[in-house]
Motif scaffolding. Structure first.
Motif, PDB file in Angstrom:
ATOM      1  N   LYS A 265       0.829  -1.199   0.000  1.00 35.66           N
ATOM      2  CA  LYS A 265       0.000   0.000   0.000  1.00 35.66           C
ATOM      3  C   LYS A 265       0.869   1.257   0.000  1.00 35.66           C
ATOM      4  CE  LYS A 265      -0.443   0.299   5.055  1.00 35.66           C
ATOM      5  NZ  LYS A 265      -1.382   0.316   6.204  1.00 35.66           N
ATOM      6  N   ASN A 266       0.304   2.367  -0.483  1.00 36.95           N
ATOM      7  CA  ASN A 266       1.005   3.645  -0.470  1.00 36.95           C
ATOM      8  C   ASN A 266       0.924   4.271   0.929  1.00 36.95           C
ATOM      9  OD1 ASN A 266       1.677   3.429  -3.157  1.00 36.95           O
ATOM     10  ND2 ASN A 266      -0.080   4.606  -3.866  1.00 36.95           N
ATOM     11  N   HIS A 267       1.807   5.223   1.179  1.00 35.64           N
ATOM     12  CA  HIS A 267       1.824   5.880   2.480  1.00 35.64           C
ATOM     13  C   HIS A 267       0.787   6.997   2.517  1.00 35.64           C
ATOM     14  CE1 HIS A 267       3.356   7.737   6.170  1.00 35.64           C
ATOM     15  NE2 HIS A 267       4.000   6.598   6.373  1.00 35.64           N
ATOM     16  N   SER A 268       0.099   7.136   3.652  1.00 38.67           N
ATOM     17  CA  SER A 268      -1.001   8.105   3.746  1.00 38.67           C
ATOM     18  C   SER A 268      -0.528   9.531   4.042  1.00 38.67           C
ATOM     19  CB  SER A 268      -1.979   7.666   4.847  1.00 38.67           C
ATOM     20  OG  SER A 268      -1.303   7.573   6.102  1.00 38.67           O
ATOM     21  N   LEU A 269       0.661   9.692   4.619  1.00 43.82           N
ATOM     22  CA  LEU A 269       1.127  11.013   5.042  1.00 43.82           C
ATOM     23  C   LEU A 269       2.186  11.611   4.121  1.00 43.82           C
ATOM     24  CD1 LEU A 269       1.462  13.356   7.131  1.00 43.82           C
ATOM     25  CD2 LEU A 269       3.139  11.883   8.301  1.00 43.82           C
ATOM     26  N   CYS A 270       3.222  10.849   3.846  1.00 39.22           N
ATOM     27  CA  CYS A 270       4.432  11.389   3.205  1.00 39.22           C
ATOM     28  C   CYS A 270       4.202  12.074   1.856  1.00 39.22           C
ATOM     29  CB  CYS A 270       5.477  10.293   3.065  1.00 39.22           C
ATOM     30  SG  CYS A 270       6.025   9.605   4.657  1.00 39.22           S
ATOM     31  N   PRO A 271       3.351  11.551   0.966  1.00 38.96           N
ATOM     32  CA  PRO A 271       3.183  12.212  -0.338  1.00 38.96           C
ATOM     33  C   PRO A 271       2.632  13.629  -0.236  1.00 38.96           C
ATOM     34  CG  PRO A 271       2.280   9.981  -0.384  1.00 38.96           C
ATOM     35  CD  PRO A 271       2.560  10.301   1.040  1.00 38.96           C
ATOM     36  N   HIS A 272       2.004  13.954   0.890  1.00 35.29           N
ATOM     37  CA  HIS A 272       1.345  15.255   1.038  1.00 35.29           C
ATOM     38  C   HIS A 272       2.208  16.276   1.778  1.00 35.29           C
ATOM     39  CE1 HIS A 272      -2.169  13.079  -0.331  1.00 35.29           C
ATOM     40  NE2 HIS A 272      -2.023  12.225   0.669  1.00 35.29           N
ATOM     41  N   LEU A 273       3.418  15.876   2.196  1.00 34.51           N
ATOM     42  CA  LEU A 273       4.293  16.782   2.930  1.00 34.51           C
ATOM     43  C   LEU A 273       5.251  17.506   1.995  1.00 34.51           C
ATOM     44  CD1 LEU A 273       5.454  14.703   6.052  1.00 34.51           C
ATOM     45  CD2 LEU A 273       3.735  16.511   5.982  1.00 34.51           C
ATOM     46  N   ASN A 274       5.493  18.774   2.300  1.00 35.24           N
ATOM     47  CA  ASN A 274       6.629  19.486   1.718  1.00 35.24           C
ATOM     48  C   ASN A 274       7.803  19.189   2.646  1.00 35.24           C
ATOM     49  OD1 ASN A 274       8.662  21.338   1.084  1.00 35.24           O
ATOM     50  ND2 ASN A 274       7.209  22.938   0.485  1.00 35.24           N
ATOM     51  N   ILE A 275       8.580  18.169   2.310  1.00 31.94           N
ATOM     52  CA  ILE A 275       9.569  17.648   3.245  1.00 31.94           C
ATOM     53  C   ILE A 275      10.670  18.657   3.539  1.00 31.94           C
ATOM     54  CG2 ILE A 275      11.102  16.547   1.570  1.00 31.94           C
ATOM     55  CD1 ILE A 275       9.858  15.054   4.928  1.00 31.94           C
ATOM     56  N   ASP A 276      11.008  19.510   2.568  1.00 35.73           N
ATOM     57  CA  ASP A 276      12.006  20.552   2.847  1.00 35.73           C
ATOM     58  C   ASP A 276      11.483  21.551   3.867  1.00 35.73           C
ATOM     59  OD1 ASP A 276      13.893  19.475   1.184  1.00 35.73           O
ATOM     60  OD2 ASP A 276      13.510  20.814  -0.499  1.00 35.73           O
ATOM     61  N   ASP A 277      10.195  21.871   3.787  1.00 36.02           N
ATOM     62  CA  ASP A 277       9.590  22.795   4.744  1.00 36.02           C
ATOM     63  C   ASP A 277       9.610  22.189   6.146  1.00 36.02           C
ATOM     64  OD1 ASP A 277       7.883  25.171   5.498  1.00 36.02           O
ATOM     65  OD2 ASP A 277       6.479  23.553   5.961  1.00 36.02           O
ATOM     66  N   VAL A 278       9.281  20.899   6.252  1.00 34.28           N
ATOM     67  CA  VAL A 278       9.316  20.223   7.556  1.00 34.28           C
ATOM     68  C   VAL A 278      10.731  20.235   8.109  1.00 34.28           C
ATOM     69  CG1 VAL A 278       8.928  18.042   8.768  1.00 34.28           C
ATOM     70  CG2 VAL A 278       7.341  18.768   6.975  1.00 34.28           C
ATOM     71  N   GLU A 279      11.701  19.938   7.248  1.00 36.75           N
ATOM     72  CA  GLU A 279      13.100  19.922   7.673  1.00 36.75           C
ATOM     73  C   GLU A 279      13.549  21.298   8.172  1.00 36.75           C
ATOM     74  OE1 GLU A 279      17.526  19.091   5.694  1.00 36.75           O
ATOM     75  OE2 GLU A 279      15.738  18.194   4.793  1.00 36.75           O
ATOM     76  N   GLU A 280      13.184  22.342   7.451  1.00 39.09           N
ATOM     77  CA  GLU A 280      13.580  23.696   7.853  1.00 39.09           C
ATOM     78  C   GLU A 280      12.927  24.096   9.168  1.00 39.09           C
ATOM     79  OE1 GLU A 280      12.613  26.168   4.557  1.00 39.09           O
ATOM     80  OE2 GLU A 280      14.302  25.493   3.322  1.00 39.09           O
ATOM     81  N   ARG A 281      11.647  23.765   9.322  1.00 38.23           N
ATOM     82  CA  ARG A 281      10.966  24.106  10.576  1.00 38.23           C
ATOM     83  C   ARG A 281      11.547  23.318  11.750  1.00 38.23           C
ATOM     84  NH1 ARG A 281       5.601  22.791  10.808  1.00 38.23           N
ATOM     85  NH2 ARG A 281       5.538  21.643   8.834  1.00 38.23           N
ATOM     86  N   PHE A 282      11.937  22.095  11.506  1.00 38.81           N
ATOM     87  CA  PHE A 282      12.583  21.284  12.537  1.00 38.81           C
ATOM     88  C   PHE A 282      13.903  21.918  12.960  1.00 38.81           C
ATOM     89  CE2 PHE A 282      15.531  17.649  13.456  1.00 38.81           C
ATOM     90  CZ  PHE A 282      14.981  17.280  14.668  1.00 38.81           C
TER      91      PHE A 282
END
Length: 335
Positions: A265-282
């Motif tokens: 199955k596909n992942h329910s969360l990851c495709p919808h994240l702007n991962i660079d934005d999450v990384e920068e906010r972290f």
């Protein structure tokens, strides 16, 4: 009850400098001084130059990395010397959220030491022991340390002051493990939180973090910083790096990869994240910046210990390599 002072929250450096400059100009004008000569105006002392008496009673200079910058007066119950936690072990099987526990115990111990015994903050470390158990810091038993393991250590190798934490799959297994730990190590007061996936799913991340904070006697503002940190870290842990979710990795893998499972199955969360934005906010969180200043702990600011340092686009770069090069879990290495 003794009155103690401690730093409560981050103060934006740029904003601070603007305030300092404005006050300096006002003071200079009022005193008819040359405003271009900043040496003639001392607005207020270096905030890191202050001394603080640690709760265990030893005079210590507050470590400059302790960046909760507003000083607040509170009543704090003194911590007895034998209540100071210096050593902890986090043990759990693969895929039981053992890395979450390891990182949470590491962050909790670090804040605990930073608050109660700041002289030891720069010596605090958190390490992974892959095969055999070594004593803390391989012989140096005086420095604070958390060790992550996947196999329970022999009781003869565990120091008497060591707290033991563990991860399991469900509450039933947790009760069995807790009983076994008490019988094996004989120190029920040193058995920390037994984290199980069943409870984690039910109560969520914030309450789990609170459980660790209670053990380490952390203040509420520290808990808030941990929750801010781990909400973002958890997304990176799942959607980025060498130990990302197997579902997300499978979705990213090229169609011709021998590792790809077409029925997964596909992942329910990851495709919808702007991962660079999450990384920068972290990277902008209070706790990230605090940990980043301590060389022995800096690796904890990664999705896993095997990943590289974050830079604002580490995750998107790595995920792109999975898409184009078909990189597998841990690049073939198990940890």
């Amino acid at each position: 009850m003794a009155s103690k002072y401690f730093f409560q929250r981050f103060f934006d450096v740029n904003a601070r400098m603007r305030v300092v400059t404005a006050i300096a100009i006002i003071v200079a004008v009022l005193n008819n001084q040359n405003i271009l000569d900043s040496r003639s105006v001392k607005v207020f002392p270096d905030p890191h130059a202050c001394n603080r008496t640690s709760i265990i009673g030893k005079n210590a200079t507050l470590d400059p990395g302790f960046d909760f910058d507003y000083i607040v007066e509170r009543d704090v119950k003194p911590l007895e010397q034998n209540d100071l936690i210096l050593h902890a072990i986090s043990v759990g099987e693969y895929r039981t959220a053992s890395t979450l526990q390891f990182n949470a115990v590491c962050a909790s111990l670090f804040l605990h030491i930073l608050y109660f015994a700041p002289d030891l903050a720069n010596e605090t470390s958190c390490i992974f022991v892959e095969k055999s158990f070594h004593k803390m810091e391989r012989g140096n038993e005086s420095n604070p340390q958390v060790m992550k393991m996947h196999v329970m250590p022999k009781s003869s190798t565990v120091q008497n002051d060591t707290w033991i934490f563990s991860t399991v799959r469900d509450r039933t297994e947790g009760e069995i493990v807790k009983t076994w730990l008490v019988e094996t190590y004989g120190r029920p007061e040193r058995i920390g939180y037994i984290q199980d996936l069943e409870t984690l799913r039910e109560i969520g991340l914030e309450e789990i973090i609170q459980k660790y904070a209670d053990i380490f006697s952390l203040e509420s503002f520290m808990v808030d910083a941990m929750i801010e940190y781990f909400h973002l870290w958890d997304k990176l842990r799942i959607c980025c790096g060498k130990q990302m979710s197997k579902y997300w990795r499978n979705e990213l893998l090229p169609s011709n990869s021998t590792l790809k499972v077409t029925t997964m199955k596909n992942h329910s969360l990851c495709p919808h994240l702007n991962i660079d934005d999450v990384e920068e906010r972290f990277m902008e969180t209070k706790l990230y910046r605090l940990i980043h200043r301590h060389d022995k702990l800096r690796r904890m600011n990664r999705p896993s210990l095997l990943d590289g340092d974050l830079n604002g686009q580490y995750c998107s770069d790595y995920n792109n390599k999975v898409k184009t090069q078909g990189i597998g879990f841990n690049e073939g290495r198990k940890i």
